[in-house]
Motif scaffolding. Sequence first.
Motif, PDB file in Angstrom:
ATOM      1  N   ARG A 243       0.642  -1.349   0.006  1.00  0.00           N
ATOM      2  CA  ARG A 243       0.022   0.108  -0.182  1.00  0.00           C
ATOM      3  C   ARG A 243       0.911   1.398  -0.076  1.00  0.00           C
ATOM      4  N   GLY A 244       2.172   1.110   0.126  1.00  0.00           N
ATOM      5  CA  GLY A 244       2.897   2.362   0.224  1.00  0.00           C
ATOM      6  C   GLY A 244       2.615   2.813   1.357  1.00  0.00           C
ATOM      7  N   ARG A 245       2.742   4.289   1.500  1.00  0.00           N
ATOM      8  CA  ARG A 245       2.420   5.199   2.711  1.00  0.00           C
ATOM      9  C   ARG A 245       1.055   5.205   3.006  1.00  0.00           C
ATOM     10  N   ALA A 246       0.012   4.999   2.124  1.00  0.00           N
ATOM     11  CA  ALA A 246      -1.364   4.973   2.433  1.00  0.00           C
ATOM     12  C   ALA A 246      -1.824   4.321   3.409  1.00  0.00           C
ATOM     13  N   GLY A 247      -1.348   3.318   3.973  1.00  0.00           N
ATOM     14  CA  GLY A 247      -1.925   2.149   4.848  1.00  0.00           C
ATOM     15  C   GLY A 247      -3.281   1.713   4.695  1.00  0.00           C
ATOM     16  N   VAL A 248      -3.757   1.075   5.859  1.00  0.00           N
ATOM     17  CA  VAL A 248      -4.874   0.214   5.562  1.00  0.00           C
ATOM     18  C   VAL A 248      -5.945   1.059   6.396  1.00  0.00           C
ATOM     19  N   GLU A 249      -7.186   1.122   5.897  1.00  0.00           N
ATOM     20  CA  GLU A 249      -8.258   1.935   6.588  1.00  0.00           C
ATOM     21  C   GLU A 249      -8.917   1.235   7.921  1.00  0.00           C
ATOM     22  N   VAL A 250      -8.940   0.080   7.774  1.00  0.00           N
ATOM     23  CA  VAL A 250      -9.572  -1.000   8.834  1.00  0.00           C
ATOM     24  C   VAL A 250      -8.482  -2.008   9.036  1.00  0.00           C
ATOM     25  N   VAL A 251      -8.112  -2.266  10.486  1.00  0.00           N
ATOM     26  CA  VAL A 251      -7.393  -3.379  10.973  1.00  0.00           C
ATOM     27  C   VAL A 251      -8.456  -4.330  11.817  1.00  0.00           C
ATOM     28  N   TYR A 252      -8.451  -5.495  11.461  1.00  0.00           N
ATOM     29  CA  TYR A 252      -9.226  -6.475  12.117  1.00  0.00           C
ATOM     30  C   TYR A 252      -8.602  -7.398  12.988  1.00  0.00           C
ATOM     31  N   ASP A 253      -8.597  -7.293  14.095  1.00  0.00           N
ATOM     32  CA  ASP A 253      -7.700  -7.766  15.215  1.00  0.00           C
ATOM     33  C   ASP A 253      -8.269  -8.815  16.298  1.00  0.00           C
ATOM     34  N   PRO A 254      -8.112 -10.129  15.870  1.00  0.00           N
ATOM     35  CA  PRO A 254      -8.415 -10.990  17.032  1.00  0.00           C
ATOM     36  C   PRO A 254      -7.145 -11.727  17.446  1.00  0.00           C
ATOM     37  N   VAL A 255      -6.047 -11.133  17.359  1.00  0.00           N
ATOM     38  CA  VAL A 255      -4.761 -11.630  17.780  1.00  0.00           C
ATOM     39  C   VAL A 255      -4.314 -10.856  18.769  1.00  0.00           C
ATOM     40  N   GLY A 256      -4.100  -9.718  18.726  1.00  0.00           N
ATOM     41  CA  GLY A 256      -3.569  -8.822  19.790  1.00  0.00           C
ATOM     42  C   GLY A 256      -1.734  -8.960  19.729  1.00  0.00           C
ATOM     43  N   GLY A 257      -1.220  -8.702  21.028  1.00  0.00           N
ATOM     44  CA  GLY A 257       0.308  -8.926  20.965  1.00  0.00           C
ATOM     45  C   GLY A 257       1.092  -8.235  20.209  1.00  0.00           C
ATOM     46  N   THR A 258       2.019  -8.908  19.475  1.00  0.00           N
ATOM     47  CA  THR A 258       3.079  -8.226  18.618  1.00  0.00           C
ATOM     48  C   THR A 258       2.296  -7.890  17.422  1.00  0.00           C
ATOM     49  N   ALA A 259       1.212  -8.676  16.892  1.00  0.00           N
ATOM     50  CA  ALA A 259       0.768  -8.406  15.635  1.00  0.00           C
ATOM     51  C   ALA A 259      -0.117  -6.990  15.704  1.00  0.00           C
ATOM     52  N   TYR A 260      -0.795  -6.721  16.907  1.00  0.00           N
ATOM     53  CA  TYR A 260      -1.125  -5.316  17.185  1.00  0.00           C
ATOM     54  C   TYR A 260      -0.257  -4.250  17.126  1.00  0.00           C
ATOM     55  N   ALA A 261       0.855  -4.559  17.637  1.00  0.00           N
ATOM     56  CA  ALA A 261       1.941  -3.596  17.689  1.00  0.00           C
ATOM     57  C   ALA A 261       2.385  -3.258  16.341  1.00  0.00           C
ATOM     58  N   GLN A 262       2.461  -4.253  15.512  1.00  0.00           N
ATOM     59  CA  GLN A 262       3.014  -3.832  14.060  1.00  0.00           C
ATOM     60  C   GLN A 262       1.876  -3.290  13.281  1.00  0.00           C
ATOM     61  N   ALA A 263       0.540  -3.849  13.516  1.00  0.00           N
ATOM     62  CA  ALA A 263      -0.455  -3.332  12.697  1.00  0.00           C
ATOM     63  C   ALA A 263      -0.758  -1.423  12.989  1.00  0.00           C
ATOM     64  N   VAL A 264      -0.529  -1.409  14.174  1.00  0.00           N
ATOM     65  CA  VAL A 264      -0.798   0.119  14.314  1.00  0.00           C
ATOM     66  C   VAL A 264       0.074   1.061  13.576  1.00  0.00           C
ATOM     67  N   LYS A 265       1.206   0.509  13.258  1.00  0.00           N
ATOM     68  CA  LYS A 265       2.280   1.299  12.401  1.00  0.00           C
ATOM     69  C   LYS A 265       1.727   1.589  10.873  1.00  0.00           C
TER      70      LYS A 265
END
Length: 327
Positions: A208-230
């Motif tokens: 996606r380049g610098r556009a990022g994603v509009e929605v993150v669906y997170d049933p995982v938490g932990g490290t996955a969340y920490a990376q997704a917010v970036k």
Amino acid sequence: MRIWRATRFGQPTEVLELQDIDNPEPGENIVELRVEAAGVGLPDALMVAGNYPAVHKPPVTPGQEVVGTVTRVGPGCSLQPGDRVLSSTRFAEGYGGFAETCQVFEAQTLPIPGGMSAEEAAGFWVPFHTGYVGVIQRAQLQPDETMLVLGGAGSSGSAAIQLGKAVGAQVIATVSSEEKAEFCRSLGADHVINYRETPINEGVKAIRGRAGVEVVYDPVGGTAYAQAVKCIARHGRLVLIGYSSGAWPEVDPLNVILRSYSLVGAFPGARTLEETRAQHAELCRMAEAGQIRVPVDRVFDFEEAPQAIARVGDSAAVGKVIVRGAG
């Protein structure tokens, strides 16, 4: 009746026992189902291990969703013996789904989508109702947006992928193996990131380049969340579903403010009865139109319920694990 029950917390194959108990007459607004099949989810493994918010102490009776035939009804019920329905269960009260019969609130019973087998219907409620609340009701995903689904090969993630595609959005899924990557692609995922090879945020940037994603669906938490917010877009929505990693997300309020995104909780139990029924009707329409399906990973016999829960707890499943009724 026979029911799987644990009198202490631990590994399912070590603590679950098949017990024979008396089933009382159904109370007011309660129906009894002869269980045809029961869905297995991560909460089952968590509650047996003593790590689930709704189950604070043993005995534990796992099994959150079932499909079955009505055998007895309590006062005030409109269903009749012989009717077939799917339902969420009263697992926290001792009436889990891994049993010969299961007593549920009539208000929590819903029609089986047309054309679905018992095994598929048993795995429909939790993943797709959670997905509908998270993807459509709370995140309000739009056709021109991109959604990142963490843990795409799990039962929650696989439902979210399909709902995202049904909406018309672009979907990126995260996985831990090539087998799971192929599975997510088969459900319609446009892109797949193997987080064991590439950090999630770097994988999204490559797509996606610098556009990022509009929605993150997170049933995982932990490290996955920490990376997704970036890699979440400005004014994006991060939908919190669960913590299959074993750790809830560590939320940084300053990051939320500076990046200007929203944290959105999604819990099907917070809906009104009218919302639940209306959303189920829409999910049935999607299923009958072929837009969504329950991807069954493996069906276990009733006597193998502990092994079925262990498979989910070990993250070995690709799709939904099901336990057959006792027959």
